[in-house]
Design a protein around this motif. Structure first.
Motif, PDB file in Angstrom:
ATOM      1  N   THR A   1      52.594  31.675  25.360  1.00  0.00           N
ATOM      2  CA  THR A   1      53.015  30.471  24.636  1.00  0.00           C
ATOM      3  C   THR A   1      52.066  30.240  23.472  1.00  0.00           C
ATOM      4  OG1 THR A   1      54.089  29.371  26.496  1.00  0.00           O
ATOM      5  CG2 THR A   1      53.219  27.957  24.778  1.00  0.00           C
ATOM      6  N   LEU A   2      52.636  29.990  22.304  1.00  0.00           N
ATOM      7  CA  LEU A   2      51.856  29.704  21.108  1.00  0.00           C
ATOM      8  C   LEU A   2      51.909  28.218  20.798  1.00  0.00           C
ATOM      9  CD1 LEU A   2      52.969  32.655  18.778  1.00  0.00           C
ATOM     10  CD2 LEU A   2      51.009  32.559  20.339  1.00  0.00           C
TER      11      LEU A   2
ATOM     12  N   PRO B   1      61.618  27.795  16.944  1.00  0.00           N
ATOM     13  CA  PRO B   1      62.348  27.914  18.208  1.00  0.00           C
ATOM     14  C   PRO B   1      61.465  27.538  19.390  1.00  0.00           C
ATOM     15  CG  PRO B   1      61.779  30.078  17.350  1.00  0.00           C
ATOM     16  CD  PRO B   1      61.414  29.094  16.285  1.00  0.00           C
ATOM     17  N   ILE B   2      62.059  26.896  20.376  1.00  0.00           N
ATOM     18  CA  ILE B   2      61.317  26.557  21.589  1.00  0.00           C
ATOM     19  C   ILE B   2      61.063  27.814  22.411  1.00  0.00           C
ATOM     20  CG2 ILE B   2      61.403  25.216  23.734  1.00  0.00           C
ATOM     21  CD1 ILE B   2      63.247  23.247  22.228  1.00  0.00           C
ATOM     22  N   ASN B   3      62.047  28.701  22.440  1.00  0.00           N
ATOM     23  CA  ASN B   3      61.941  29.970  23.157  1.00  0.00           C
ATOM     24  C   ASN B   3      62.265  31.099  22.177  1.00  0.00           C
ATOM     25  OD1 ASN B   3      61.945  32.128  24.897  1.00  0.00           O
ATOM     26  ND2 ASN B   3      63.470  31.286  26.306  1.00  0.00           N
ATOM     27  N   GLN B   4      61.254  31.912  21.866  1.00  0.00           N
ATOM     28  CA  GLN B   4      61.448  33.020  20.933  1.00  0.00           C
ATOM     29  C   GLN B   4      61.931  34.291  21.628  1.00  0.00           C
ATOM     30  OE1 GLN B   4      58.154  33.611  18.174  1.00  0.00           O
ATOM     31  NE2 GLN B   4      57.392  31.538  18.591  1.00  0.00           N
ATOM     32  N   ALA B   5      61.949  34.274  22.969  1.00  0.00           N
ATOM     33  CA  ALA B   5      62.376  35.457  23.730  1.00  0.00           C
ATOM     34  C   ALA B   5      63.889  35.416  23.893  1.00  0.00           C
ATOM     35  CB  ALA B   5      61.680  35.505  25.083  1.00  0.00           C
TER      36      ALA B   5
ATOM     37  N   SER C   1      55.689  27.047  21.640  1.00  0.00           N
ATOM     38  CA  SER C   1      56.821  27.976  21.594  1.00  0.00           C
ATOM     39  C   SER C   1      56.530  29.178  22.487  1.00  0.00           C
ATOM     40  CB  SER C   1      57.073  28.428  20.149  1.00  0.00           C
ATOM     41  OG  SER C   1      58.131  29.354  20.087  1.00  0.00           O
ATOM     42  N   TRP C   2      57.437  29.491  23.393  1.00  0.00           N
ATOM     43  CA  TRP C   2      57.308  30.621  24.319  1.00  0.00           C
ATOM     44  C   TRP C   2      57.818  31.895  23.645  1.00  0.00           C
ATOM     45  CZ3 TRP C   2      54.961  32.516  28.291  1.00  0.00           C
ATOM     46  CH2 TRP C   2      55.526  33.544  29.061  1.00  0.00           C
ATOM     47  N   THR C   3      57.006  32.962  23.688  1.00  0.00           N
ATOM     48  CA  THR C   3      57.375  34.218  23.028  1.00  0.00           C
ATOM     49  C   THR C   3      57.947  35.247  23.977  1.00  0.00           C
ATOM     50  OG1 THR C   3      55.198  35.259  23.339  1.00  0.00           O
ATOM     51  CG2 THR C   3      55.492  33.852  21.383  1.00  0.00           C
TER      52      THR C   3
ATOM     53  N   THR D   1      65.642  31.830  30.769  1.00  0.00           N
ATOM     54  CA  THR D   1      64.970  30.762  31.505  1.00  0.00           C
ATOM     55  C   THR D   1      64.722  29.552  30.601  1.00  0.00           C
ATOM     56  OG1 THR D   1      63.833  32.426  32.851  1.00  0.00           O
ATOM     57  CG2 THR D   1      62.969  30.174  32.919  1.00  0.00           C
ATOM     58  N   PRO D   2      65.115  28.359  31.022  1.00  0.00           N
ATOM     59  CA  PRO D   2      64.848  27.166  30.203  1.00  0.00           C
ATOM     60  C   PRO D   2      63.347  26.960  30.015  1.00  0.00           C
ATOM     61  CG  PRO D   2      66.451  26.683  31.924  1.00  0.00           C
ATOM     62  CD  PRO D   2      65.875  28.031  32.234  1.00  0.00           C
ATOM     63  N   VAL D   3      62.951  26.630  28.813  1.00  0.00           N
ATOM     64  CA  VAL D   3      61.554  26.394  28.475  1.00  0.00           C
ATOM     65  C   VAL D   3      61.378  24.933  28.095  1.00  0.00           C
ATOM     66  CG1 VAL D   3      59.664  26.986  26.904  1.00  0.00           C
ATOM     67  CG2 VAL D   3      61.227  28.769  27.711  1.00  0.00           C
ATOM     68  N   LYS D   4      60.392  24.299  28.707  1.00  0.00           N
ATOM     69  CA  LYS D   4      60.144  22.880  28.437  1.00  0.00           C
ATOM     70  C   LYS D   4      59.477  22.718  27.078  1.00  0.00           C
ATOM     71  CE  LYS D   4      57.821  18.785  30.341  1.00  0.00           C
ATOM     72  NZ  LYS D   4      56.955  18.273  31.444  1.00  0.00           N
TER      73      LYS D   4
END
Length: 342
Positions: free
Chosen positions: A243-244, A210-214, A237-239, A219-222
């Protein structure tokens, strides 16, 4: 800042040096560099070409000067420039169209029409890394360069040669593609939710990360995808808390360790063995691909605001480019010598 351990090197691998002090013609939307030239795309559709030129004063450094400027036919913002030194071509993405121009003159390639209805596209990274021929005999045919064009509901495969663009086939794909990178038979595509791997030989696809795990963060994550090797990608990937950065092969297997940033980067570049990222506060962090540790931090300018004093992005130029240096001029500066007459 990152939570990774900082292991500084005796000689930092990077420094910041201005190449073009000011571009007043238009707002920059993208840029690329190759050899002694820099190409800049603007939001008003203008394409600028700068060349490194010597100063009349031998005591001054060479500098990049504007060599030419032109506008794309549609006058829309230039979204991306992809240089293909091997074929002396540049691919220009603007208004969902890919235009084909020559390098270094930036003339439209005859007999190749723009590709339309483009969501994003990816040139095979292995083909991008082919060096430009030192000399080219017109009778010797160069190999073609493969690219994938992701449209609303399909992935179109093309091969680009010096004279023509050849369509190969299409692979069905879901709508919403935002970013794509290709290496060999593997294509990594980010849609609105996931990073997906597509095996171009078998036409099989599977979601990966997933691009955004939260889940509670709308909020859109690039998305960011970087080709690390012939079979390896780096995906961010944003948690929700950090970011990981995950290193994953084209077959979906994780490799190496994990990178981490406490804020989501604005840009990510690979200059092996380093990963360079620009953070929202204007700080630039450099990680080691091999150890995942931070080896250098370039602070935001003191006078900067939260936007990093105009630092809006980083660009990796695979073919390399020339940077004016004061070291040679300092070593070659005039020195008075005294000779004894006998």
């Amino acid at each position: 800042m990152s939570s990774a351990p900082i292991i500084p090197q005796d000689v930092p691998p990077y420094l910041i040096q201005p190449l073009i002090p000011e571009i007043s013609i238009g707002d920059i939307s993208c840029a690329q560099a190759l050899g002694s030239e820099v190409y800049v795309g603007c939001t008003d559709g203008e394409l600028l070409r700068y060349a490194l030129q010597a100063d009349n004063d031998p005591g001054k450094l060479e500098s990049y000067s504007l060599l030419s400027r032109q506008s794309l036919p549609n006058g829309k913002p230039i979204d991306e420039l992809v240089l293909i030194p091997y074929l002396s071509r540049v691919l220009i993405l603007s208004d969902r169209q890919i235009h084909f121009y020559t390098l270094p003159s930036l003339d439209p390639v005859p007999n190749i029409k723009p590709i339309r209805h483009v969501e994003t596209f990816a040139v095979d990274h292995q083909h991008l890394m082919r060096p430009a021929p030192l000399t080219h005999d017109p009778s010797v045919k160069l190999q073609s360069v493969d690219l994938c064009v992701i449209k609303r509901s399909a992935i179109a495969l093309y091969s680009l040669s010096e004279e023509r663009l050849a369509y190969s086939r299409e692979i069905p794909f879901q709508p919403g593609a935002q970013l794509a990178r290709r290496t060999g038979q593997y294509l990594c595509v980010a849609d609105g939710q996931y990073y997906n791997i597509v095996d171009l030989q078998t036409a099989q696809m599977f979601p990966l990360l997933p691009i955004n795990q939260a889940a509670d963060d709308p909020t859109p994550v690039k998305p960011f995808i970087t080709v690390v090797s012939e079979i390896e990608f780096l995906m961010l990937s944003w948690t929700g808390a950090s970011t990981l950065g995950m290193f994953i092969t084209g077959e979906g297997d994780p490799v190496r360790g994990t990178l981490e940033w406490l804020s989501h980067p604005l840009s990510v570049c690979l200059d092996y063995p380093h990963i360079t990222t620009l953070l929202p506060n204007g700080t630039i962090e450099i990680h080691s691909v091999e150890t995942q540790s931070i080896i250098q931090v370039i602070s935001a300018p003191v006078e900067s605001d939260a936007g990093g004093d105009g630092r809006i992005g980083l660009v990796a130029s695979a073919g390399g480019y020339l940077v004016p240096s004061s070291e040679q001029s300092e070593k070659m500066r005039k020195t008075k010598l005294r000779f004894d007459r006998k």
